[in-house]
Design a protein around this motif. Structure first.
Motif, mmCIF file in Angstrom:
data_model
loop_
_atom_site.group_PDB
_atom_site.id
_atom_site.type_symbol
_atom_site.label_atom_id
_atom_site.label_comp_id
_atom_site.label_asym_id
_atom_site.label_seq_id
_atom_site.Cartn_x
_atom_site.Cartn_y
_atom_site.Cartn_z
ATOM 1 N N PRO A 76 -48.913 28.602 -4.068
ATOM 2 C CA PRO A 76 -47.706 28.035 -4.691
ATOM 3 C C PRO A 76 -46.643 27.744 -3.628
ATOM 4 N N SER A 77 -45.967 26.622 -3.815
ATOM 5 C CA SER A 77 -44.994 26.184 -2.817
ATOM 6 C C SER A 77 -43.659 25.889 -3.479
ATOM 7 N N ASP A 78 -42.821 25.219 -2.759
ATOM 8 C CA ASP A 78 -41.483 24.858 -3.197
ATOM 9 C C ASP A 78 -41.525 24.248 -4.605
ATOM 10 N N PRO A 79 -40.819 24.840 -5.569
ATOM 11 C CA PRO A 79 -40.890 24.353 -6.952
ATOM 12 C C PRO A 79 -39.996 23.142 -7.251
ATOM 13 N N ARG A 80 -39.186 22.724 -6.274
ATOM 14 C CA ARG A 80 -38.288 21.596 -6.530
ATOM 15 C C ARG A 80 -39.088 20.315 -6.779
ATOM 16 N N PRO A 81 -38.543 19.397 -7.565
ATOM 17 C CA PRO A 81 -39.233 18.128 -7.820
ATOM 18 C C PRO A 81 -39.453 17.366 -6.509
ATOM 19 N N PHE A 82 -40.564 16.654 -6.438
ATOM 20 C CA PHE A 82 -40.916 15.870 -5.250
ATOM 21 C C PHE A 82 -40.067 14.609 -5.210
ATOM 22 N N GLN A 83 -39.360 14.414 -4.108
ATOM 23 C CA GLN A 83 -38.579 13.203 -3.869
ATOM 24 C C GLN A 83 -39.121 12.592 -2.582
ATOM 25 N N PRO A 84 -40.049 11.625 -2.678
ATOM 26 C CA PRO A 84 -40.635 11.044 -1.464
ATOM 27 C C PRO A 84 -39.538 10.436 -0.587
ATOM 28 N N HIS A 85 -39.496 10.880 0.671
ATOM 29 C CA HIS A 85 -38.434 10.419 1.563
ATOM 30 C C HIS A 85 -38.800 10.665 3.024
ATOM 31 N N LEU A 86 -38.042 10.039 3.882
ATOM 32 C CA LEU A 86 -38.118 10.237 5.323
ATOM 33 C C LEU A 86 -36.730 10.693 5.768
ATOM 34 N N THR A 87 -36.624 11.917 6.276
ATOM 35 C CA THR A 87 -35.320 12.410 6.721
ATOM 36 C C THR A 87 -34.863 11.603 7.934
ATOM 37 N N VAL A 88 -33.640 11.123 7.865
ATOM 38 C CA VAL A 88 -33.085 10.281 8.929
ATOM 39 C C VAL A 88 -32.076 11.061 9.766
ATOM 40 N N SER A 89 -31.276 11.903 9.125
ATOM 41 C CA SER A 89 -30.249 12.639 9.846
ATOM 42 C C SER A 89 -29.904 13.917 9.094
ATOM 43 N N TYR A 90 -29.590 14.958 9.841
ATOM 44 C CA TYR A 90 -29.147 16.204 9.230
ATOM 45 C C TYR A 90 -27.629 16.258 9.069
ATOM 46 N N ARG A 91 -26.945 15.228 9.541
ATOM 47 C CA ARG A 91 -25.496 15.124 9.364
ATOM 48 C C ARG A 91 -25.192 13.827 8.631
ATOM 49 N N PHE A 92 -24.617 13.949 7.446
ATOM 50 C CA PHE A 92 -24.322 12.762 6.655
ATOM 51 C C PHE A 92 -23.372 11.846 7.395
ATOM 52 N N ASP A 93 -23.699 10.561 7.378
ATOM 53 C CA ASP A 93 -22.875 9.523 7.991
ATOM 54 C C ASP A 93 -22.781 8.377 6.982
ATOM 55 N N ARG A 94 -21.595 8.151 6.482
ATOM 56 C CA ARG A 94 -21.405 7.125 5.445
ATOM 57 C C ARG A 94 -21.844 5.739 5.917
ATOM 58 N N ARG A 95 -21.598 5.390 7.179
ATOM 59 C CA ARG A 95 -22.000 4.063 7.685
ATOM 60 C C ARG A 95 -23.516 3.904 7.635
ATOM 61 N N LEU A 96 -24.227 4.936 8.038
ATOM 62 C CA LEU A 96 -25.689 4.884 8.023
ATOM 63 C C LEU A 96 -26.202 4.862 6.584
ATOM 64 N N ALA A 97 -25.604 5.650 5.721
ATOM 65 C CA ALA A 97 -26.003 5.665 4.311
ATOM 66 C C ALA A 97 -25.797 4.289 3.682
ATOM 67 N N THR A 98 -24.683 3.643 3.993
ATOM 68 C CA THR A 98 -24.405 2.305 3.467
ATOM 69 C C THR A 98 -25.419 1.299 3.993
ATOM 70 N N ALA A 99 -25.751 1.386 5.276
ATOM 71 C CA ALA A 99 -26.730 0.460 5.869
ATOM 72 C C ALA A 99 -28.106 0.639 5.228
ATOM 73 N N LEU A 100 -28.482 1.868 4.926
ATOM 74 C CA LEU A 100 -29.800 2.132 4.341
ATOM 75 C C LEU A 100 -29.845 1.869 2.837
ATOM 76 N N ASP A 101 -28.698 1.893 2.186
ATOM 77 C CA ASP A 101 -28.658 1.818 0.734
ATOM 78 C C ASP A 101 -29.451 0.635 0.174
ATOM 79 N N GLY A 102 -29.281 -0.532 0.722
ATOM 80 C CA GLY A 102 -29.992 -1.714 0.233
ATOM 81 C C GLY A 102 -31.207 -2.082 1.072
ATOM 82 N N TYR A 103 -31.582 -1.222 1.989
ATOM 83 C CA TYR A 103 -32.682 -1.532 2.915
ATOM 84 C C TYR A 103 -34.027 -1.528 2.205
#
Length: 133
Positions: A76-103
């Motif tokens: 048994p492993s992490d019970p959280r729901p699976f959210q397929p993703h690629l981690t980009v940064s461990y520090r949130f950056d609004r500019r990067l989030a905005t650039a990726l939003d519609g990517y």
């Protein structure tokens, strides 16, 4: 902007936490029938707290099915729901989030999976298997 180095990019199917001996995990994964390759692409963005990620799109049913087969042979492993993703940064950056939003990136073929160990922030492939061709 603090973007993760490309050599650290990966899609986590199952997080196991601290595993002192990788051999039993690799043995369990060897028993899985190898799936056929499938296609994914980066699409959109999201976050887990300060962690910024790029979402995945494409053949998500194949990804989910493969993840469930992996989970079925592991403890048994992490019970959280699976959210397929690629981690980009461990520090949130609004500019990067905005650039990726519609990517919507180009597709790529998923044709292997790996057992990976993380030690002090460095990832090491412990075991790798190609998908069926």
């Amino acid at each position: 902007m603090s973007v993760r180095r490309a050599e650290k990019w990966h899609v986590t199917l199952v997080f196991l936490g601290d595993v002192p001996d990788h051999a039993p995990v690799a043995d369990a994964l060897r028993k899985l029938p190898a799936p056929a390759p499938f296609r994914l692409r980066l699409s959109g963005a999201g976050r887990f707290g300060a962690v910024l990620w790029a979402g995945l799109d494409g053949d998500l049913p194949a990804l989910h099915d493969f993840r469930e087969s992996v989970r079925s042979v592991l403890p048994p492993s992490d019970p959280r729901p699976f959210q397929p993703h690629l981690t980009v940064s461990y520090r949130f950056d609004r500019r990067l989030a905005t650039a990726l939003d519609g990517y919507a990136g180009p597709t790529w073929t998923v044709d292997e999976f790996c057992l990976v160990s993380s030690v002090d922030g460095a990832y090491h492939r412990v075991w790798t298997r190609a998908f069926a061709s």
